[in-house]
Design a protein around this motif. Structure first.
Motif, mmCIF file in Angstrom:
data_model
loop_
_atom_site.group_PDB
_atom_site.id
_atom_site.type_symbol
_atom_site.label_atom_id
_atom_site.label_comp_id
_atom_site.label_asym_id
_atom_site.label_seq_id
_atom_site.Cartn_x
_atom_site.Cartn_y
_atom_site.Cartn_z
ATOM 1 N N THR A 89 0.828 -1.205 0.000
ATOM 2 C CA THR A 89 0.000 0.000 0.000
ATOM 3 C C THR A 89 0.863 1.255 0.000
ATOM 4 O OG1 THR A 89 -1.555 -1.272 1.291
ATOM 5 C CG2 THR A 89 -1.943 1.075 1.163
ATOM 6 N N ALA A 92 2.571 1.579 -3.366
ATOM 7 C CA ALA A 92 1.672 1.968 -4.460
ATOM 8 C C ALA A 92 1.518 3.487 -4.534
ATOM 9 C CB ALA A 92 0.310 1.301 -4.284
ATOM 10 N N GLY A 96 4.050 4.365 -10.076
ATOM 11 C CA GLY A 96 2.934 4.307 -11.013
ATOM 12 C C GLY A 96 3.114 3.076 -11.886
ATOM 13 N N THR A 116 -10.722 11.569 -11.368
ATOM 14 C CA THR A 116 -11.165 12.108 -10.074
ATOM 15 C C THR A 116 -11.110 11.020 -8.999
ATOM 16 O OG1 THR A 116 -12.670 13.581 -11.225
ATOM 17 C CG2 THR A 116 -13.087 13.245 -8.876
ATOM 18 N N LEU A 117 -11.575 9.827 -9.362
ATOM 19 C CA LEU A 117 -11.553 8.734 -8.388
ATOM 20 C C LEU A 117 -10.109 8.388 -8.014
ATOM 21 C CD1 LEU A 117 -13.128 6.820 -6.688
ATOM 22 C CD2 LEU A 117 -13.360 5.276 -8.614
ATOM 23 N N ARG A 120 -8.834 10.584 -5.400
ATOM 24 C CA ARG A 120 -9.304 10.163 -4.075
ATOM 25 C C ARG A 120 -8.533 8.943 -3.588
ATOM 26 N NH1 ARG A 120 -12.118 14.309 -1.909
ATOM 27 N NH2 ARG A 120 -13.202 15.334 -3.628
ATOM 28 N N LEU A 121 -8.258 8.039 -4.525
ATOM 29 C CA LEU A 121 -7.559 6.805 -4.181
ATOM 30 C C LEU A 121 -6.169 7.105 -3.623
ATOM 31 C CD1 LEU A 121 -7.418 3.692 -4.301
ATOM 32 C CD2 LEU A 121 -6.765 3.883 -6.686
ATOM 33 N N TYR A 122 -5.478 8.065 -4.242
ATOM 34 C CA TYR A 122 -4.106 8.379 -3.828
ATOM 35 C C TYR A 122 -4.045 9.591 -2.895
ATOM 36 C CZ TYR A 122 -2.464 4.890 -7.082
ATOM 37 O OH TYR A 122 -2.233 3.705 -7.722
ATOM 38 N N VAL B 3 -11.378 6.563 0.312
ATOM 39 C CA VAL B 3 -11.819 6.447 -1.071
ATOM 40 C C VAL B 3 -13.133 5.663 -1.223
ATOM 41 C CG1 VAL B 3 -10.564 4.317 -1.600
ATOM 42 C CG2 VAL B 3 -10.951 6.001 -3.401
ATOM 43 N N TRP B 6 -16.418 7.193 -2.363
ATOM 44 C CA TRP B 6 -16.298 7.597 -3.768
ATOM 45 C C TRP B 6 -16.462 6.403 -4.695
ATOM 46 C CZ3 TRP B 6 -16.306 12.523 -5.282
ATOM 47 C CH2 TRP B 6 -16.075 13.486 -4.287
ATOM 48 N N PHE B 10 -19.305 6.248 -7.533
ATOM 49 C CA PHE B 10 -19.018 6.017 -8.949
ATOM 50 C C PHE B 10 -19.656 4.715 -9.433
ATOM 51 C CE2 PHE B 10 -16.605 9.431 -10.638
ATOM 52 C CZ PHE B 10 -16.013 10.049 -9.550
ATOM 53 N N TYR B 94 -3.219 -4.389 -7.092
ATOM 54 C CA TYR B 94 -2.147 -3.411 -7.018
ATOM 55 C C TYR B 94 -2.586 -2.130 -6.303
ATOM 56 C CZ TYR B 94 0.454 0.576 -8.633
ATOM 57 O OH TYR B 94 1.116 1.762 -8.658
ATOM 58 N N ARG B 95 -3.868 -1.800 -6.362
ATOM 59 C CA ARG B 95 -4.359 -0.558 -5.746
ATOM 60 C C ARG B 95 -4.048 -0.487 -4.250
ATOM 61 N NH1 ARG B 95 -9.562 -1.696 -8.197
ATOM 62 N NH2 ARG B 95 -9.587 -0.703 -10.226
ATOM 63 N N PRO B 96 -3.768 0.735 -3.752
ATOM 64 C CA PRO B 96 -3.474 0.845 -2.320
ATOM 65 C C PRO B 96 -4.738 0.808 -1.465
ATOM 66 C CG PRO B 96 -3.291 2.993 -3.358
ATOM 67 C CD PRO B 96 -3.600 2.016 -4.451
ATOM 68 N N THR B 97 -5.557 -0.214 -1.644
ATOM 69 C CA THR B 97 -6.785 -0.376 -0.856
ATOM 70 C C THR B 97 -6.971 -1.860 -0.594
ATOM 71 O OG1 THR B 97 -8.011 -0.573 -2.916
ATOM 72 C CG2 THR B 97 -8.087 1.567 -1.834
#
Lengths: 332, 262
Positions: A89, A92, A96, A116-117, A120-122, B3, B6, B10, B94-97
């Protein structure tokens, strides 16, 4: 701690998978597949490195280990100073990734919404996001399709969108898995130009896997080649040519067919009517060979070929060195 | 939280992006509602008061379940299954979640969109044509909570089935088993109140009951006072247990991971 730790430090990294194969009606045998088999390398900050290899060589597995998706079976791996699998995490947020054949964008929503999402994610703050988005929009020419649903974008547009998505949080390292796959010439040129600027002006470290030799020749000062899970080569493009493809080839067309010409230190690889293919080692002076040939034979035409990178790689992947003979080595 | 709200928002927009498609599904669910209602009316005429329901209860139950098909995705399935199959899951991993958190948020957004576009028509059509019960404000509030918990349970079940794709390479067999269990034990085929004896007791204790039977009973006002709290607690406990199992299984999947297709 060392003064300048590498952006990526891999030491004897290996990844093996257990594969079950049917070997009878009910029986399955387990075999171990070494996708990556002890790879060591360092990528320094600011480098642009091509990571090449034939299909199934272990490129994608390496990338999945670098991004923390897969855990290495053995060896040690550090990316931005972090253990990728344990601190995925955190990592990440600092790197990129673009998987060329997959997308991080939402098919049914306009590109702008996906971006936009991702903000928020980063957790990028609004002001930084605005600046970066404006910059990426200009560089990647996103403006005309920012409000188009991703489903309707062309492959080239989608790829530019994915690049923007991977860079919105300002990563130090960009990992690209075949980013130009399937793109047309113009789109490729846009993507390459962008990556070049990102590396030289921003100092973003880039690791690129590709089968596109144009990408390599244009972008990579250093290439690493993986084959059968092992690093077969690591060095500059020039050194790659010198290592496996130093020999040039002289194609001679004589006035009439005849036996292979005899010259010191020159090997005739192939003859076809009046034409003969001569291997010219780097140490041999081409001019001297040409004049010696002209003295002894009636020469109609002559041409000298440098091994190009595609043939160098093809030869390397096949494990032979007769790559410059259009894939048709001479029978002994 | 970060996140996740959101992602839900979405997802809501994503699943409401094709109103015509949703409208067609709502229409189909309504038509099937009429067919099922006719069968149930015949059954309750033959056996008045069966399972403690009167005819209006049975008809209301029928259209409620038709309205909930989309939100609790009673036929099973998740987008994630296909992503595991084709390797796109690499992007999710891979996402930081958290994988489960991300898809749960996505599913809540999807369910909300589905309730809006696919749930309203069957309810209204049923109410116009047949004898029908409408809940009071307190009943409506309790129903909202019950549906939300039902969606959580439904997600928990489907997420576990989906994760099996990491091991099975092809999840179709699991999907088929999950579908049968879901249709039979949720109350979708016939209300669980008509299941006799031990079968009924077991069926009403399984997690599938929390998807449809419990929200419908809450709507019909079959639970009051502590009974209502008990019904909601039953759903909440199953939701927590399933999500906890999902969390453990996600960790195992990450460790064993094979990403299909390079």
């Amino acid at each position: 701690m060392r003064a300048e730790p590498g952006m990526i430090e891999a030491e004897d990294v290996a990844k093996s998978f257990t594969v079950r194969k049917r070997s009878g009606r009910l029986r399955r045998t387990r075999t171990t597949l070494d996708a990556v088999d002890g790879v060591s390398f360092t990528v320094r900050r600011g480098e642009f490195v091509g990571y090449l290899g034939p299909n199934g060589a272990g490129k994608s597995t390496t990338i999945k280990m670098l991004t923390g998706i897969l855990t290495p079976s053995s060896g040690s791996l550090r990316v931005c100073g972090l253990d990728p699998a344990r601190r995925r995490t955190e990592l990440a947020r600092r790197i990129g990734v673009v998987f060329g054949q997959r997308t991080t964008l939402w098919w049914d929503l306009p590109l702008r919404d996906s971006l936009t999402l991702i903000r928020r994610l980063y957790r990028v703050d609004a002001a930084a996001h605005r600046t970066r988005l404006a910059e990426l929009t200009a560089l990647l020419e996103l403006e005309p399709f920012l409000d188009t649903p991703v489903r309707q974008l062309s492959l080239g547009q989608r790829m530019r969108g994915d690049l923007a998505a991977a860079l919105l949080h300002g990563p130090e390292l960009l990992v690209l898995d075949e980013p130009t796959i399937g793109l047309d010439v113009v789109s490729k040129a846009t993507v390459r130009g962008f990556l070049e600027r990102l590396n030289t002006e921003r100092g973003t470290t880039i690791l690129l896997t590709t089968h596109d030799l144009g990408d390599i020749e244009r972008l990579c000062r250093r290439v690493m080649i993986i084959d059968h899970g092992r690093l077969a080569f690591d060095g500059g493009l020039d050194r790659l040519r010198a290592t496996v493809g130093a020999d040039r080839m002289l194609v001679v067309e004589l006035a009439r067919p005849g036996p292979p010409v005899v010259l010191d230190g020159i090997e005739v690889l192939r003859t076809e009517g009046p034409r003969q293919w001569l291997r010219l080692p780097n140490a041999v002076n081409a001019a001297a060979v040409v004049s010696a040939l002209a003295e002894r034979h009636e020469v109609r035409d002559i041409s000298l070929r440098e091994a190009d990178i595609e043939e160098v790689l093809a030869g390397l992947y096949r494990g032979d060195h007769a790559y410059w003979c259009s894939g048709r080595p001479v029978a002994p | 939280m970060g996140v996740y709200p959101w992602v839900a928002w979405f997802a809501f927009r994503r699943y409401t992006a094709y109103p015509l498609g949703s409208g067609a599904e709502a229409l189909t669910n309504t038509v099937f509602g009429f067919i099922r209602a006719s069968v149930l009316i015949a059954l309750w005429r033959a056996r008045p008061g069966l399972g403690g329901y009167d005819t209006a209860d049975a008809v209301t139950f029928c259209f409620l379940t038709q309205a909930l098909i989309g939100p609790v995705q009673v036929f099973g399935g998740m987008e994630l299954t296909e992503r595991i199959r084709n390797g796109d899951v690499a992007i999710d991993l891979y996402r930081p979640t958290a994988l489960q958190g991300w898809w749960l948020a996505d599913d809540l957004g999807r369910a909300a969109g589905s309730l809006l576009l696919r749930g309203v028509l069957p309810l209204v059509a049923g109410a116009l044509v047949f004898p029908f019960h409408w809940p009071g404000p307190a009943g409506a509030a309790a129903f909202t909570v019950a549906v939300t918990l039902g969606v959580l349970v439904s997600f928990g079940l489907r997420y576990l089935v989906t994760l099996c794709s990491f091991w099975l390479h092809d999840g179709r067999g699991m999907d088929a088993v999950a579908l049968v269990l879901s249709l039979f034990f949720s109350g979708m085929t016939v209300p669980l109140v008509v299941f006799p004896g031990l079968l009924g007791t077991v069926a009403r204790g399984l997690p599938w009951a929390a998807q449809i039977q419990v929200p419908a009973d809450v709507y019909l006002g079959k639970h009051t006072g502590t009974g209502l709290l008990g019904a909601l607690a039953f759903q909440a406990v199953w939701a927590m247990a399933l999500l906890a199992a999902g969390h453990v299984l996600t960790g195992m999947a990450r460790r064993k991971l094979v990403i299909h297709g390079g």
